[in-house]
Design a protein around this motif. Sequence first.
Motif, mmCIF file in Angstrom:
data_model
loop_
_atom_site.group_PDB
_atom_site.id
_atom_site.type_symbol
_atom_site.label_atom_id
_atom_site.label_comp_id
_atom_site.label_asym_id
_atom_site.label_seq_id
_atom_site.Cartn_x
_atom_site.Cartn_y
_atom_site.Cartn_z
ATOM 1 N N ALA A 1 0.819 -1.208 0.000
ATOM 2 C CA ALA A 1 0.000 0.000 0.000
ATOM 3 C C ALA A 1 0.852 1.257 0.000
ATOM 4 C CB ALA A 1 -0.935 0.005 1.213
ATOM 5 N N THR A 2 1.982 1.214 0.694
ATOM 6 C CA THR A 2 2.885 2.356 0.738
ATOM 7 C C THR A 2 4.294 1.907 0.375
ATOM 8 O OG1 THR A 2 3.303 2.034 3.112
ATOM 9 C CG2 THR A 2 1.513 3.537 2.505
ATOM 10 N N PHE A 3 5.082 2.828 -0.100
ATOM 11 C CA PHE A 3 6.478 2.516 -0.419
ATOM 12 C C PHE A 3 7.313 3.768 -0.232
ATOM 13 C CE2 PHE A 3 4.564 4.086 -4.266
ATOM 14 C CZ PHE A 3 5.544 4.883 -4.841
ATOM 15 N N ASN A 4 8.549 3.554 0.060
ATOM 16 C CA ASN A 4 9.494 4.650 0.241
ATOM 17 C C ASN A 4 10.162 4.967 -1.090
ATOM 18 O OD1 ASN A 4 9.021 4.786 3.038
ATOM 19 N ND2 ASN A 4 10.531 3.172 3.448
ATOM 20 N N ALA A 5 10.315 6.236 -1.374
ATOM 21 C CA ALA A 5 10.941 6.674 -2.622
ATOM 22 C C ALA A 5 11.971 7.744 -2.323
ATOM 23 C CB ALA A 5 9.876 7.212 -3.593
#
Length: 208
Positions: A194-198
């Motif tokens: 659902a979320t990811f670090n960029a």
Amino acid sequence: MLQTIAFYLFATLVVASAVMVIMSRNPVHSVLWLILSFFNAAGLMVLVGAEFIAMLLVIVYVGAVAVLFLFVVMMLDIDFASMRAGFVRNAPLGIAIALVLLAELVLGIGAYRAGALILGTPDGTAAPLLFESNIESIGALLYSRYLFLFESAGIILLVAMIGAIVLTHRERPAAHRRAHQDIGKQVRRNPKEATFNASPEIGKGIDL
């Protein structure tokens, strides 16, 4: 004594606010003065015992019509300079129309006082209910003698509302249409995805 003071207070405020509706240069201020005029007119209706008319003034005119005017005026990009120029240009036509309406009003009052108009006389079928308020009397009259006309007016308003929605509805092209929301896909998604670090580079955005 208290009713007399209230009458003169409401009447003075109605006349003053009505004058300010015409004299205000800002359309938003004119609508606000109009709302004040409606409220004071509702107070006058309460004084004469017509609380149903007072309720209509507050709910229908203030709650719907005046607020609609206010939103429309605030949403429009109005050029006040061109509006003043148009007022000066159309002033002779407005004065002519006002004179015609004044002549018709004077003619109608004169005909009424001369006895040329024969108004209907009450036959007792629409008499108010005993020991009941005028709201209950109006309700009993609407849903008995004038039921067909009342329902017909409701159907006409419904058709007008549907027609306005149909006329103003526009189909957006597929390129500009919002994505369809799939509730099942949202429920089945993996919480870890659902979320990811960029870590975007400077001056560049993120590809979604």
